[in-house]
Design an enzyme around this catalytic site. Sequence first.
Site, PDB file in Angstrom:
ATOM      1  N   ARG A 148      41.547  13.523  76.228  1.00  0.00           N
ATOM      2  CA  ARG A 148      41.181  12.513  77.227  1.00  0.00           C
ATOM      3  C   ARG A 148      42.008  12.705  78.495  1.00  0.00           C
ATOM      4  O   ARG A 148      43.188  13.033  78.427  1.00  0.00           O
ATOM      5  CB  ARG A 148      41.449  11.126  76.627  1.00  0.00           C
ATOM      6  CG  ARG A 148      41.349   9.977  77.601  1.00  0.00           C
ATOM      7  CD  ARG A 148      41.511   8.644  76.871  1.00  0.00           C
ATOM      8  NE  ARG A 148      41.328   7.546  77.790  1.00  0.00           N
ATOM      9  CZ  ARG A 148      42.309   6.919  78.411  1.00  0.00           C
ATOM     10  NH1 ARG A 148      43.576   7.271  78.196  1.00  0.00           N
ATOM     11  NH2 ARG A 148      42.057   5.935  79.237  1.00  0.00           N
TER      12      ARG A 148
ATOM     13  N   HIS B 138      49.023  -3.011  79.352  1.00  0.00           N
ATOM     14  CA  HIS B 138      48.045  -2.060  78.816  1.00  0.00           C
ATOM     15  C   HIS B 138      48.755  -0.862  78.196  1.00  0.00           C
ATOM     16  O   HIS B 138      49.951  -0.659  78.411  1.00  0.00           O
ATOM     17  CB  HIS B 138      47.072  -1.630  79.926  1.00  0.00           C
ATOM     18  CG  HIS B 138      47.752  -1.079  81.148  1.00  0.00           C
ATOM     19  ND1 HIS B 138      48.288  -1.879  82.130  1.00  0.00           N
ATOM     20  CD2 HIS B 138      47.996   0.200  81.541  1.00  0.00           C
ATOM     21  CE1 HIS B 138      48.819  -1.126  83.080  1.00  0.00           C
ATOM     22  NE2 HIS B 138      48.665   0.135  82.743  1.00  0.00           N
TER      23      HIS B 138
ATOM     24  N   ASP C  30      51.908  -2.216  85.300  1.00  0.00           N
ATOM     25  CA  ASP C  30      52.216  -1.442  86.499  1.00  0.00           C
ATOM     26  C   ASP C  30      52.857  -2.372  87.532  1.00  0.00           C
ATOM     27  O   ASP C  30      52.550  -3.565  87.566  1.00  0.00           O
ATOM     28  CB  ASP C  30      50.939  -0.807  87.071  1.00  0.00           C
ATOM     29  CG  ASP C  30      50.276   0.142  86.057  1.00  0.00           C
ATOM     30  OD1 ASP C  30      50.952   0.565  85.101  1.00  0.00           O
ATOM     31  OD2 ASP C  30      49.080   0.444  86.224  1.00  0.00           O
TER      32      ASP C  30
ATOM     33  N   HIS D 125      52.850  -1.337  78.803  1.00  0.00           N
ATOM     34  CA  HIS D 125      53.588  -1.560  80.051  1.00  0.00           C
ATOM     35  C   HIS D 125      52.682  -2.284  81.035  1.00  0.00           C
ATOM     36  O   HIS D 125      51.469  -2.373  80.824  1.00  0.00           O
ATOM     37  CB  HIS D 125      54.045  -0.224  80.658  1.00  0.00           C
ATOM     38  CG  HIS D 125      52.902   0.632  81.129  1.00  0.00           C
ATOM     39  ND1 HIS D 125      52.136   1.385  80.262  1.00  0.00           N
ATOM     40  CD2 HIS D 125      52.364   0.821  82.360  1.00  0.00           C
ATOM     41  CE1 HIS D 125      51.199   2.014  80.935  1.00  0.00           C
ATOM     42  NE2 HIS D 125      51.298   1.686  82.219  1.00  0.00           N
TER      43      HIS D 125
HETATM   44  O1  LIG Z   1      45.511   6.459  80.470  1.00  0.00           O
HETATM   45  C1  LIG Z   1      45.335   5.269  80.604  1.00  0.00           C
HETATM   46  O2  LIG Z   1      44.286   4.725  80.293  1.00  0.00           O
HETATM   47  C2  LIG Z   1      46.453   4.388  81.128  1.00  0.00           C
HETATM   48  C3  LIG Z   1      47.367   5.076  82.104  1.00  0.00           C
HETATM   49  C4  LIG Z   1      48.414   4.156  82.627  1.00  0.00           C
HETATM   50  O3  LIG Z   1      48.494   3.027  82.251  1.00  0.00           O
HETATM   51  C5  LIG Z   1      49.398   4.618  83.633  1.00  0.00           C
HETATM   52  O4  LIG Z   1      49.418   5.830  83.952  1.00  0.00           O
HETATM   53  O5  LIG Z   1      50.169   3.752  84.123  1.00  0.00           O
HETATM   54 FE   LIG Z   2      49.688   1.795  83.623  1.00  0.00          FE
END
Ligand SMILES: O=C(O)CCC(=O)C(=O)O
Ligand SMILES: [Fe+2]
Length: 351
Positions: A296, A286, A232, A230
């Site tokens: 994680r 990403h 942001d 996605h």
């Molecule tokens: O956890 C991650 O590295 C990415 C999180 C992410 O892309 C989001 O929360 O929009």
């Molecule tokens: Fe994100």
Amino acid sequence: MPSIREAFAATPSEGNRVLAIDFDSVNDDVPDTHTWLITNPGVYNITDERIIASTTIPVIDLNNPNVVKDLDYACENWYAYQVINHGVPRDVIKNLELHCNRLFTLEMKKKLRAARAANGITGYGSAHISWFECFGMIGSPAEYCKKIWPDQEDQCSEFCDAMEEYQKEMHKLCAKLMKMVINSLGIQSDDTDGFIGNLMKNTSPQNLLQLNSYPVFPEPSSKAMGLDAHADSSFFTVLHQTRPGLQIYKDGLGWVEVPHIENALVIFMGDLTTILSNGRYQSSIHRAVVSQIYHRYSVPFFYGPPGDVEISPILESTGKSPMYRSVTWHEFHLIKAKYFDKALESIRIVS
Ligand SMILES: O=C(O)CCC(=O)C(=O)O
Ligand SMILES: [Fe+2]
């Protein structure tokens, strides 16, 4: 005035459905609701599954005198970068991690007391098919903390203090980064404060802090997805990660791993910066993958304008006519909910 809360609420894809799964109780038979099929190309329709570890996004030292130039290069070529010497104190980050861990290791029934409302973005939630849980906050999370820890005022206030402290640091860092972005888009440094004041209609920027948790996946991790591909919709997102797992997509290369660097923060360009930069800086696509070995956490801070402020392209550095029509963040969320990966294309001005 539509708030960021209302704006996000219009976006079903932000993942507000809580599919309560007790991650710890799943051994080696993961339910179908949480099993990922690699053949599923997802909303962004990316079928390239190459994973690249030999090269990665730039690391920028914010104390370097050439920082604006470095940032311009990173934004134009990688759409994402890591920053060091960002000024966020180490103990504030360590405290954030401690409380993140404290929250997600609670029993599921306690976390569900803070479950987000349908279409909500704050409180405890998850995302479709993802091996992932999250907790979103706009400002203080006190209303949720009281539900999670009804008889433990000290737990509640320690958690809120840790989150608010981190939010304060994020505001400072994002204001600094925003000035640099505006600067690198051709607005002289003497004019940046005035320019940003006008851009934001002299109101405060809006943002969402989210804690993300990706528990250990009990089967081969290729059968799971943490968060699917996605981009942001923010101006940009600042992300702290405790372990590797983040990948950014680069055309022609594949999924580029973003290494975990102690004391670095990851910055992604969001859709609003694509508009602001008149297409010069693309929003970063990403995703987050999971591990069979470690749990994680990641903590994104989504930084953007108030929901009703019109964002339009800055033309100084491209010398081109506007590629996108003006939109508010509120309107853009509605467009994104409808068109997903084609959202930016749908507001493109066709000449
Ligand atoms: O956890 C991650 O590295 C990415 C999180 C992410 O892309 C989001 O929360 O929009
Ligand atoms: Fe994100």
